[in-house]
Design a protein around this motif. Structure first.
Motif, mmCIF file in Angstrom:
data_model
loop_
_atom_site.group_PDB
_atom_site.id
_atom_site.type_symbol
_atom_site.label_atom_id
_atom_site.label_comp_id
_atom_site.label_asym_id
_atom_site.label_seq_id
_atom_site.Cartn_x
_atom_site.Cartn_y
_atom_site.Cartn_z
ATOM 1 N N SER A 185 0.833 -1.196 0.000
ATOM 2 C CA SER A 185 0.000 0.000 0.000
ATOM 3 C C SER A 185 0.864 1.240 0.000
ATOM 4 C CB SER A 185 -0.921 0.017 1.225
ATOM 5 O OG SER A 185 -0.180 -0.094 2.408
ATOM 6 N N ALA A 186 0.375 2.263 -0.673
ATOM 7 C CA ALA A 186 1.086 3.531 -0.738
ATOM 8 C C ALA A 186 0.696 4.381 0.454
ATOM 9 C CB ALA A 186 0.737 4.234 -2.044
ATOM 10 N N PRO A 187 1.482 5.441 0.768
ATOM 11 C CA PRO A 187 1.087 6.358 1.848
ATOM 12 C C PRO A 187 -0.256 6.981 1.549
ATOM 13 C CG PRO A 187 3.361 6.730 1.161
ATOM 14 C CD PRO A 187 2.747 5.811 0.145
ATOM 15 N N SER A 242 -6.200 5.564 1.795
ATOM 16 C CA SER A 242 -5.133 4.614 1.508
ATOM 17 C C SER A 242 -5.344 4.050 0.115
ATOM 18 C CB SER A 242 -5.163 3.480 2.546
ATOM 19 O OG SER A 242 -4.259 2.454 2.190
ATOM 20 N N VAL A 243 -4.309 4.121 -0.718
ATOM 21 C CA VAL A 243 -4.432 3.706 -2.106
ATOM 22 C C VAL A 243 -3.463 2.572 -2.400
ATOM 23 C CG1 VAL A 243 -4.367 4.426 -4.519
ATOM 24 C CG2 VAL A 243 -5.066 6.061 -2.748
ATOM 25 N N ARG A 244 -3.981 1.487 -2.944
ATOM 26 C CA ARG A 244 -3.146 0.353 -3.328
ATOM 27 C C ARG A 244 -3.239 0.140 -4.830
ATOM 28 N NH1 ARG A 244 -6.133 -2.190 0.650
ATOM 29 N NH2 ARG A 244 -6.847 -3.825 -0.764
ATOM 30 N N LYS A 245 -2.137 -0.244 -5.419
ATOM 31 C CA LYS A 245 -2.140 -0.543 -6.846
ATOM 32 C C LYS A 245 -2.798 -1.893 -7.086
ATOM 33 C CE LYS A 245 2.231 1.908 -7.587
ATOM 34 N NZ LYS A 245 3.638 1.759 -8.008
ATOM 35 N N GLY A 246 -3.453 -1.998 -8.211
ATOM 36 C CA GLY A 246 -4.076 -3.255 -8.588
ATOM 37 C C GLY A 246 -3.485 -3.788 -9.873
ATOM 38 N N VAL A 247 -4.276 -4.481 -10.640
ATOM 39 C CA VAL A 247 -3.778 -5.093 -11.868
ATOM 40 C C VAL A 247 -3.913 -4.124 -13.039
ATOM 41 C CG1 VAL A 247 -4.311 -7.426 -11.115
ATOM 42 C CG2 VAL A 247 -6.040 -6.118 -12.341
ATOM 43 N N VAL A 284 -10.726 1.167 -13.412
ATOM 44 C CA VAL A 284 -11.688 0.606 -12.465
ATOM 45 C C VAL A 284 -11.113 0.774 -11.054
ATOM 46 C CG1 VAL A 284 -13.026 -1.395 -11.737
ATOM 47 C CG2 VAL A 284 -12.445 -1.099 -14.160
ATOM 48 N N GLU A 285 -11.741 1.630 -10.283
ATOM 49 C CA GLU A 285 -11.305 1.853 -8.911
ATOM 50 C C GLU A 285 -12.276 1.197 -7.936
ATOM 51 O OE1 GLU A 285 -9.528 5.579 -6.778
ATOM 52 O OE2 GLU A 285 -11.703 5.726 -6.678
ATOM 53 N N ARG A 314 -7.233 0.200 -9.279
ATOM 54 C CA ARG A 314 -6.716 0.715 -8.011
ATOM 55 C C ARG A 314 -7.708 0.364 -6.916
ATOM 56 N NH1 ARG A 314 -6.178 4.708 -11.315
ATOM 57 N NH2 ARG A 314 -8.008 5.810 -10.534
ATOM 58 N N ILE A 315 -7.224 0.254 -5.677
ATOM 59 C CA ILE A 315 -8.087 0.053 -4.523
ATOM 60 C C ILE A 315 -7.878 1.222 -3.584
ATOM 61 C CG2 ILE A 315 -8.712 -1.429 -2.581
ATOM 62 C CD1 ILE A 315 -6.630 -2.931 -5.320
ATOM 63 N N ARG A 316 -8.922 2.003 -3.369
ATOM 64 C CA ARG A 316 -8.856 3.165 -2.489
ATOM 65 C C ARG A 316 -9.736 2.901 -1.266
ATOM 66 N NH1 ARG A 316 -7.455 8.392 -4.115
ATOM 67 N NH2 ARG A 316 -7.830 7.742 -6.268
ATOM 68 N N GLU A 317 -9.144 3.009 -0.074
ATOM 69 C CA GLU A 317 -9.873 2.703 1.159
ATOM 70 C C GLU A 317 -9.904 3.920 2.067
ATOM 71 O OE1 GLU A 317 -10.078 -0.903 4.412
ATOM 72 O OE2 GLU A 317 -8.112 -0.292 3.672
ATOM 73 N N ILE A 318 -11.092 4.252 2.525
ATOM 74 C CA ILE A 318 -11.287 5.362 3.449
ATOM 75 C C ILE A 318 -11.874 4.815 4.738
ATOM 76 C CG2 ILE A 318 -12.430 7.578 3.842
ATOM 77 C CD1 ILE A 318 -12.591 7.892 0.797
ATOM 78 N N VAL A 319 -11.179 5.019 5.852
ATOM 79 C CA VAL A 319 -11.621 4.493 7.143
ATOM 80 C C VAL A 319 -12.222 5.617 7.959
ATOM 81 C CG1 VAL A 319 -10.907 3.349 9.277
ATOM 82 C CG2 VAL A 319 -9.824 2.734 7.099
#
Length: 235
Positions: free
Chosen positions: A85-87, A94-99, A112-113, A224-229
């Motif tokens: 995961s990236a900063p 929080s943003v993670r790279k996907g395929v 596609v996010e 991309r996978i973007r997560e907001i907590v």
């Protein structure tokens, strides 16, 4: 008899319609302190506040995604990296790279996010103890085409022939995955839309269906996978 009425999420949270994600989050926290049932607030009002936060956050991220796709400069191409995961970005997500599928030309790629809005877990065991509906506020697929294309990529295929394929793949998944809500805006040479699901598992299932539907039509995904907590601390 059933009565319905419309609400303005921005008005519920007391923010401007063009508020940043950080401003939306701060407004949600302030309203939570007032309406949270554990603090003597009204449960219905709290759910309305939470729903307004979900709607505005998703719209804010979707709008930024569309702006990024229309930008003249190309974004760095993500690689297959589903775990690192990236900063956090400028808005705390929080943003993670996907395929990124291999295709003949970038015009054949669809952004596609996976946007995951979830409540903060007070205890690690809550992953098992709490139902998914209490851990997640929203899980959605945000779809944008075309992506930013480098100037040296060449003209590529006719976009007027690609757009209908993207829309067809999206509608295929809409029928097969039965999301809780959806929206789309398609044109001859552009497409954007989202599919919302009740759990992250169903969202990932929807993504896999969409990826397969696009690949069957000669297209690929840039994921991309973007997560907001959202903090549960309302004290």
């Amino acid at each position: 008899m059933i009565y319905t009425f419309e609400i303005d999420p921005a008005q519920v949270l007391g923010v401007r319609s063009d508020a940043s994600l950080e401003q939306i989050r701060d407004a949600y926290r302030a309203r939570s302190k007032k309406y949270h049932p554990d603090l003597g607030g009204d449960e219905w009002a709290f759910r309305l506040v939470a729903r307004s936060y979900e709607v505005l956050s998703r719209a804010r991220v979707s709008g930024r995604l569309a702006a990024e796709a229309a930008a003249p400069t190309a974004r760095p191409a993500p690689t297959v990296d589903p775990v690192s995961s990236a900063p956090p970005d400028s808005e705390g997500a929080s943003v993670r790279k996907g395929v990124r599928d291999q295709v003949e030309h970038p015009a054949l790629l669809v952004d596609v996010e996976l946007l995951l809005l979830r409540m903060e877990l007070e205890n690690p065991y809550d992953v098992i103890a709490l139902p998914a509906s209490e851990r997640n506020l929203s899980c959605s697929l945000n779809v944008v085409w075309p992506i930013a294309i480098p100037g040296d990529a060449g003209p590529g295929p006719d976009r007027a022939l690609i757009g209908p394929k993207v829309a067809a793949a999206f509608n295929d998944v809409l029928v097969r995955s039965q999301p809780t809500s959806s929206w789309q805006d398609e044109g001859a040479t552009a497409f954007k839309g989202w599919l919302s699901y009740s759990t992250a598992q169903r969202c990932y299932g929807g993504f896999n269906l969409l990826r397969n539907a696009l690949k069957a039509r000669g297209l690929g995904v840039n994921q991309r996978i973007r997560e907001i907590v959202i903090p549960r601390d309302t004290a």
